[in-house]
Scaffold this motif. Sequence first.
Motif, mmCIF file in Angstrom:
data_model
loop_
_atom_site.group_PDB
_atom_site.id
_atom_site.type_symbol
_atom_site.label_atom_id
_atom_site.label_comp_id
_atom_site.label_asym_id
_atom_site.label_seq_id
_atom_site.Cartn_x
_atom_site.Cartn_y
_atom_site.Cartn_z
ATOM 1 N N SER A 159 0.183 3.590 6.228
ATOM 2 C CA SER A 159 0.064 4.551 7.309
ATOM 3 C C SER A 159 -1.172 4.244 8.160
ATOM 4 C CB SER A 159 -0.016 5.959 6.733
ATOM 5 O OG SER A 159 0.023 6.895 7.782
ATOM 6 N N LEU A 160 -1.370 4.995 9.181
ATOM 7 C CA LEU A 160 -2.478 4.782 10.114
ATOM 8 C C LEU A 160 -3.234 6.095 10.277
ATOM 9 C CD1 LEU A 160 -3.825 2.919 12.300
ATOM 10 C CD2 LEU A 160 -2.146 3.871 13.897
ATOM 11 N N SER A 161 -4.535 6.080 10.000
ATOM 12 C CA SER A 161 -5.343 7.288 10.185
ATOM 13 C C SER A 161 -5.860 7.339 11.626
ATOM 14 C CB SER A 161 -6.527 7.307 9.214
ATOM 15 O OG SER A 161 -7.486 6.337 9.601
ATOM 16 N N GLU B 87 -8.796 4.929 12.037
ATOM 17 C CA GLU B 87 -8.364 3.531 12.176
ATOM 18 C C GLU B 87 -7.827 3.282 13.591
ATOM 19 O OE1 GLU B 87 -6.917 2.552 7.629
ATOM 20 O OE2 GLU B 87 -5.602 3.745 8.924
ATOM 21 N N TRP B 88 -7.029 4.223 14.097
ATOM 22 C CA TRP B 88 -6.479 4.098 15.448
ATOM 23 C C TRP B 88 -7.614 4.050 16.476
ATOM 24 C CZ3 TRP B 88 -6.803 7.345 19.714
ATOM 25 C CH2 TRP B 88 -5.945 7.051 20.773
ATOM 26 N N SER C 201 -9.658 0.775 16.297
ATOM 27 C CA SER C 201 -8.881 -0.314 16.876
ATOM 28 C C SER C 201 -8.903 -0.249 18.406
ATOM 29 C CB SER C 201 -7.437 -0.244 16.369
ATOM 30 O OG SER C 201 -6.648 -1.207 17.007
ATOM 31 N N LEU D 67 -2.772 0.355 18.461
ATOM 32 C CA LEU D 67 -1.964 0.481 17.254
ATOM 33 C C LEU D 67 -1.088 1.712 17.369
ATOM 34 C CD1 LEU D 67 -4.507 -0.237 14.352
ATOM 35 C CD2 LEU D 67 -2.764 -1.776 15.289
ATOM 36 N N VAL E 89 2.489 3.672 15.006
ATOM 37 C CA VAL E 89 3.172 3.733 13.715
ATOM 38 C C VAL E 89 4.672 3.671 13.954
ATOM 39 C CG1 VAL E 89 1.365 4.985 12.476
ATOM 40 C CG2 VAL E 89 3.125 6.261 13.701
ATOM 41 N N PRO F 184 -1.304 7.957 15.737
ATOM 42 C CA PRO F 184 -0.993 8.244 14.331
ATOM 43 C C PRO F 184 -0.121 9.494 14.189
ATOM 44 C CG PRO F 184 -3.340 7.850 14.633
ATOM 45 C CD PRO F 184 -2.744 7.958 15.996
ATOM 46 N N ASP G 278 4.576 3.189 9.017
ATOM 47 C CA ASP G 278 3.747 1.996 8.877
ATOM 48 C C ASP G 278 3.000 1.691 10.167
ATOM 49 O OD1 ASP G 278 4.719 1.526 6.266
ATOM 50 O OD2 ASP G 278 6.510 0.557 7.110
ATOM 51 N N ALA G 279 1.729 1.272 10.034
ATOM 52 C CA ALA G 279 0.945 0.862 11.205
ATOM 53 C C ALA G 279 1.604 -0.348 11.855
ATOM 54 C CB ALA G 279 -0.479 0.524 10.783
ATOM 55 N N ASP H 130 1.269 -3.071 15.473
ATOM 56 C CA ASP H 130 0.583 -3.482 16.704
ATOM 57 C C ASP H 130 1.475 -3.182 17.894
ATOM 58 O OD1 ASP H 130 -1.715 -4.559 15.477
ATOM 59 O OD2 ASP H 130 -0.647 -6.423 15.058
#
Length: 120
Positions: free
Chosen positions: A2-4, A7-8, A11, A18, A20, A32, A45-46, A48
């Motif tokens: 996953s993407l927090s 993290e987003w 990035s 990014l 998901v 996210p 899922d994360a 690109d």
Amino acid sequence: MSLSYDEWAASLREGTLLGVTCADCGTTYGTPFSVCNECGGRDLDATDLPEDGEVYSVTTVNVPPVGFEGPYQVALVQVGPARVTARIADDDEVDIGDGVVLDGAMEADDGHPAPVFRRA
């Protein structure tokens, strides 16, 4: 994986978009999410996202909130399978259908970055 939000945001500050993608139905989001709005799946899922896209919708903010100078444009940008809400670079003006590319991130006093796109 996953993407927090952290993290987003990290990035985006480094110049990468990014999103998901739902493992159950394939829907992709530009930010996210913890639950897919389409199917309710929780396996996101994360992924690109491309740095170039097309303006899906756009508006001009003529009366900006406190702390911002205006007028400026905010657009919904189609980047691959996702849409991202973004600020348009100050020296550009775009219309629906125009090609745009990621031009970095802006960050207000609250510490939350937002993507900035410019005309391609």
